[in-house]
Design a protein around this motif. Structure first.
Motif, PDB file in Angstrom:
ATOM      1  N   LYS A  28       0.378  -2.198   8.686  1.00  0.00           N
ATOM      2  CA  LYS A  28      -0.076  -3.139   7.657  1.00  0.00           C
ATOM      3  C   LYS A  28       1.070  -3.495   6.718  1.00  0.00           C
ATOM      4  O   LYS A  28       1.205  -4.652   6.288  1.00  0.00           O
ATOM      5  CB  LYS A  28      -1.246  -2.533   6.871  1.00  0.00           C
ATOM      6  CG  LYS A  28      -1.914  -3.533   5.930  1.00  0.00           C
ATOM      7  CD  LYS A  28      -3.174  -2.947   5.312  1.00  0.00           C
ATOM      8  CE  LYS A  28      -3.891  -3.986   4.456  1.00  0.00           C
ATOM      9  NZ  LYS A  28      -5.152  -3.459   3.877  1.00  0.00           N
ATOM     10  N   LEU A  29       1.919  -2.529   6.423  1.00  0.00           N
ATOM     11  CA  LEU A  29       3.074  -2.794   5.563  1.00  0.00           C
ATOM     12  C   LEU A  29       4.082  -3.704   6.269  1.00  0.00           C
ATOM     13  O   LEU A  29       4.679  -4.582   5.649  1.00  0.00           O
ATOM     14  CB  LEU A  29       3.737  -1.469   5.158  1.00  0.00           C
ATOM     15  CG  LEU A  29       2.970  -0.674   4.102  1.00  0.00           C
ATOM     16  CD1 LEU A  29       3.436   0.783   4.084  1.00  0.00           C
ATOM     17  CD2 LEU A  29       3.165  -1.304   2.720  1.00  0.00           C
TER      18      LEU A  29
ATOM     19  N   VAL B 286       5.825   6.896   4.905  1.00  0.00           N
ATOM     20  CA  VAL B 286       4.547   6.277   5.236  1.00  0.00           C
ATOM     21  C   VAL B 286       4.107   6.769   6.616  1.00  0.00           C
ATOM     22  O   VAL B 286       4.931   6.900   7.527  1.00  0.00           O
ATOM     23  CB  VAL B 286       4.666   4.737   5.238  1.00  0.00           C
ATOM     24  CG1 VAL B 286       3.360   4.091   5.661  1.00  0.00           C
ATOM     25  CG2 VAL B 286       5.102   4.224   3.867  1.00  0.00           C
ATOM     26  N   SER B 287       2.828   7.018   6.774  1.00  0.00           N
ATOM     27  CA  SER B 287       2.313   7.494   8.054  1.00  0.00           C
ATOM     28  C   SER B 287       2.364   6.392   9.110  1.00  0.00           C
ATOM     29  O   SER B 287       2.409   5.203   8.791  1.00  0.00           O
ATOM     30  CB  SER B 287       0.863   7.978   7.905  1.00  0.00           C
ATOM     31  OG  SER B 287       0.010   6.874   7.642  1.00  0.00           O
ATOM     32  N   ASP B 288       2.320   6.796  10.379  1.00  0.00           N
ATOM     33  CA  ASP B 288       2.305   5.818  11.478  1.00  0.00           C
ATOM     34  C   ASP B 288       1.091   4.893  11.370  1.00  0.00           C
ATOM     35  O   ASP B 288       1.168   3.716  11.721  1.00  0.00           O
ATOM     36  CB  ASP B 288       2.281   6.541  12.830  1.00  0.00           C
ATOM     37  CG  ASP B 288       3.591   7.255  13.127  1.00  0.00           C
ATOM     38  OD1 ASP B 288       4.544   7.091  12.335  1.00  0.00           O
ATOM     39  OD2 ASP B 288       3.656   7.961  14.147  1.00  0.00           O
ATOM     40  N   ALA B 289      -0.016   5.425  10.886  1.00  0.00           N
ATOM     41  CA  ALA B 289      -1.248   4.629  10.786  1.00  0.00           C
ATOM     42  C   ALA B 289      -1.132   3.560   9.695  1.00  0.00           C
ATOM     43  O   ALA B 289      -1.682   2.465   9.821  1.00  0.00           O
ATOM     44  CB  ALA B 289      -2.434   5.546  10.505  1.00  0.00           C
ATOM     45  N   ALA B 290      -0.422   3.880   8.624  1.00  0.00           N
ATOM     46  CA  ALA B 290      -0.319   2.954   7.491  1.00  0.00           C
ATOM     47  C   ALA B 290       0.803   1.936   7.658  1.00  0.00           C
ATOM     48  O   ALA B 290       0.773   0.860   7.054  1.00  0.00           O
ATOM     49  CB  ALA B 290      -0.103   3.744   6.204  1.00  0.00           C
ATOM     50  N   LEU B 291       1.797   2.253   8.476  1.00  0.00           N
ATOM     51  CA  LEU B 291       2.986   1.417   8.588  1.00  0.00           C
ATOM     52  C   LEU B 291       2.727  -0.004   9.102  1.00  0.00           C
ATOM     53  O   LEU B 291       3.297  -0.965   8.575  1.00  0.00           O
ATOM     54  CB  LEU B 291       4.027   2.118   9.454  1.00  0.00           C
ATOM     55  CG  LEU B 291       5.436   1.516   9.461  1.00  0.00           C
ATOM     56  CD1 LEU B 291       5.984   1.382   8.047  1.00  0.00           C
ATOM     57  CD2 LEU B 291       6.373   2.372  10.317  1.00  0.00           C
TER      58      LEU B 291
ATOM     59  N   THR C 157       0.842  -1.196   0.000  1.00  0.00           N
ATOM     60  CA  THR C 157       0.000   0.000   0.000  1.00  0.00           C
ATOM     61  C   THR C 157       0.876   1.244   0.000  1.00  0.00           C
ATOM     62  O   THR C 157       2.065   1.204   0.335  1.00  0.00           O
ATOM     63  CB  THR C 157      -0.911   0.019   1.236  1.00  0.00           C
ATOM     64  OG1 THR C 157      -0.092  -0.076   2.424  1.00  0.00           O
ATOM     65  CG2 THR C 157      -1.878  -1.153   1.210  1.00  0.00           C
ATOM     66  N   HIS C 158       0.293   2.380  -0.427  1.00  0.00           N
ATOM     67  CA  HIS C 158       0.960   3.681  -0.439  1.00  0.00           C
ATOM     68  C   HIS C 158       2.184   3.712  -1.352  1.00  0.00           C
ATOM     69  O   HIS C 158       3.120   4.478  -1.137  1.00  0.00           O
ATOM     70  CB  HIS C 158       1.345   4.112   0.983  1.00  0.00           C
ATOM     71  CG  HIS C 158       0.180   4.169   1.924  1.00  0.00           C
ATOM     72  ND1 HIS C 158      -0.650   5.271   2.007  1.00  0.00           N
ATOM     73  CD2 HIS C 158      -0.325   3.248   2.773  1.00  0.00           C
ATOM     74  CE1 HIS C 158      -1.611   5.024   2.891  1.00  0.00           C
ATOM     75  NE2 HIS C 158      -1.437   3.803   3.367  1.00  0.00           N
TER      76      HIS C 158
ATOM     77  N   GLN D  82       9.673   6.196  14.059  1.00  0.00           N
ATOM     78  CA  GLN D  82       8.915   5.006  13.680  1.00  0.00           C
ATOM     79  C   GLN D  82       9.673   3.718  13.956  1.00  0.00           C
ATOM     80  O   GLN D  82       9.124   2.623  13.787  1.00  0.00           O
ATOM     81  CB  GLN D  82       8.561   5.059  12.191  1.00  0.00           C
ATOM     82  CG  GLN D  82       7.603   6.179  11.827  1.00  0.00           C
ATOM     83  CD  GLN D  82       7.333   6.238  10.332  1.00  0.00           C
ATOM     84  OE1 GLN D  82       8.220   5.971   9.504  1.00  0.00           O
ATOM     85  NE2 GLN D  82       6.102   6.582   9.957  1.00  0.00           N
TER      86      GLN D  82
ATOM     87  N   TYR E  13      -2.574  -8.338   2.138  1.00  0.00           N
ATOM     88  CA  TYR E  13      -2.247  -7.094   2.838  1.00  0.00           C
ATOM     89  C   TYR E  13      -2.364  -5.857   1.933  1.00  0.00           C
ATOM     90  O   TYR E  13      -1.720  -4.841   2.166  1.00  0.00           O
ATOM     91  CB  TYR E  13      -0.846  -7.183   3.439  1.00  0.00           C
ATOM     92  CG  TYR E  13      -0.762  -8.246   4.519  1.00  0.00           C
ATOM     93  CD1 TYR E  13      -1.253  -8.001   5.805  1.00  0.00           C
ATOM     94  CD2 TYR E  13      -0.252  -9.508   4.244  1.00  0.00           C
ATOM     95  CE1 TYR E  13      -1.206  -8.972   6.790  1.00  0.00           C
ATOM     96  CE2 TYR E  13      -0.201 -10.499   5.224  1.00  0.00           C
ATOM     97  CZ  TYR E  13      -0.679 -10.223   6.492  1.00  0.00           C
ATOM     98  OH  TYR E  13      -0.636 -11.191   7.465  1.00  0.00           O
TER      99      TYR E  13
END
Length: 248
Positions: free
Chosen positions: A216-217, A209-214, A91-92, A243, A119
């Motif tokens: 899942k990655l 990448v934002s903390d919220a998106a990290l 993602t992202h 992070q 994912y």
């Protein structure tokens, strides 16, 4: 030539537990066995085997396990492994390179594709993201083993090194692929034993990448690394200092 740069973006997480260590050993055994079968069981005359043994020692694999892996190469029941590399996006827009060693490509590509899909990522065609990475030779040396980093840097540059990068007590010596063998021999001449050495994909185009998106990655990358056929995973996430704790 020495200093922190993009290396922290592709390093493995710290604190490997016993289960993870067992899986790492399994991957190392596979590499040792394939190297011994393809180039002979004498490390002195087989650079790939010498490198595989060096990496196994760097991971603290017991000597008897290394010897068993070498002797296993002569067995008739050893599978014919192929090294394949898959490319995909998380993602992202995060680019991910997956290096596998497999005896059944159909199974491996299906598993890798399924992990990407689970994912929110996608498996891409070969060549889709390689332009985002440089393929380089890398030797990892404990910084504590280096008496004078500046002198060593100058000497290794003469031997073919392009850069020395520091990261968490380790110094990574980076070189062009064609200079890998020459640099390896020079380190041996200096009696410097790297804890790891090999060819690596190093990102030169990074993605924040934002903390919220990290999270899942991270799950995607961990799931790929946990697959039995996967040897190494590389990504181009621009991990920010704040992070780092998310990767523990």
């Amino acid at each position: 030539m020495a200093g922190h740069s993009k290396w922290s973006n592709i390093k493995r997480k710290k604190g490997v537990n016993d289960a993870k260590k067992s899986k790492i050993f399994t991957k190392l055994v596979k590499e040792i066995t394939v190297a011994a079968r393809s180039g002979g069981a004498e490390p002195e005359f087989n650079p790939r085997l010498r490198l595989a043994i060096q990496n196994a020692k760097g991971a603290n694999m017991p000597k008897d396990a290394i010897l068993r892996a070498i002797s296993k190469a002569n067995g008739s029941d050893v599978a014919a492994y192929h090294e394949v590399t898959y490319e995909g996006y998380g993602t992202h827009g995060v680019a991910i390179m997956v290096v596998c060693m497999t005896d059944k490509i159909i199974r491996t590509v299906a598993n890798v594709r399924a992990i990407f899909t689970k994912y929110g990522g996608s498996l891409e065609k070969n060549g889709a993201i390689t332009f985002l990475f440089d393929y380089k030779g890398v030797f990892t040396i404990p910084t504590a083993d280096i008496k004078d980093q500046e002198d060593l840097a100058l000497e290794l540059i003469d031997a073919g090194a392009e850069a020395l990068e520091n990261d968490e007590g380790a110094t990574h010596v980076i070189c062009a692929i064609e200079d890998f063998g020459r640099l390896q021999k020079h380190l041996e001449k200096l009696a410097i034993m790297p804890t790891a050495a090999g060819l690596e994909y190093i990102p030169h185009t990074l993605v924040q990448v934002s903390d919220a998106a990290l999270p899942k990655l991270i799950k995607l990358i961990d799931a790929l690394r946990d697959d039995d056929d996967v040897q190494k995973v590389y990504h181009n996430i621009d991990v920010q200092p704040e992070q780092e704790a998310l990767w523990e």
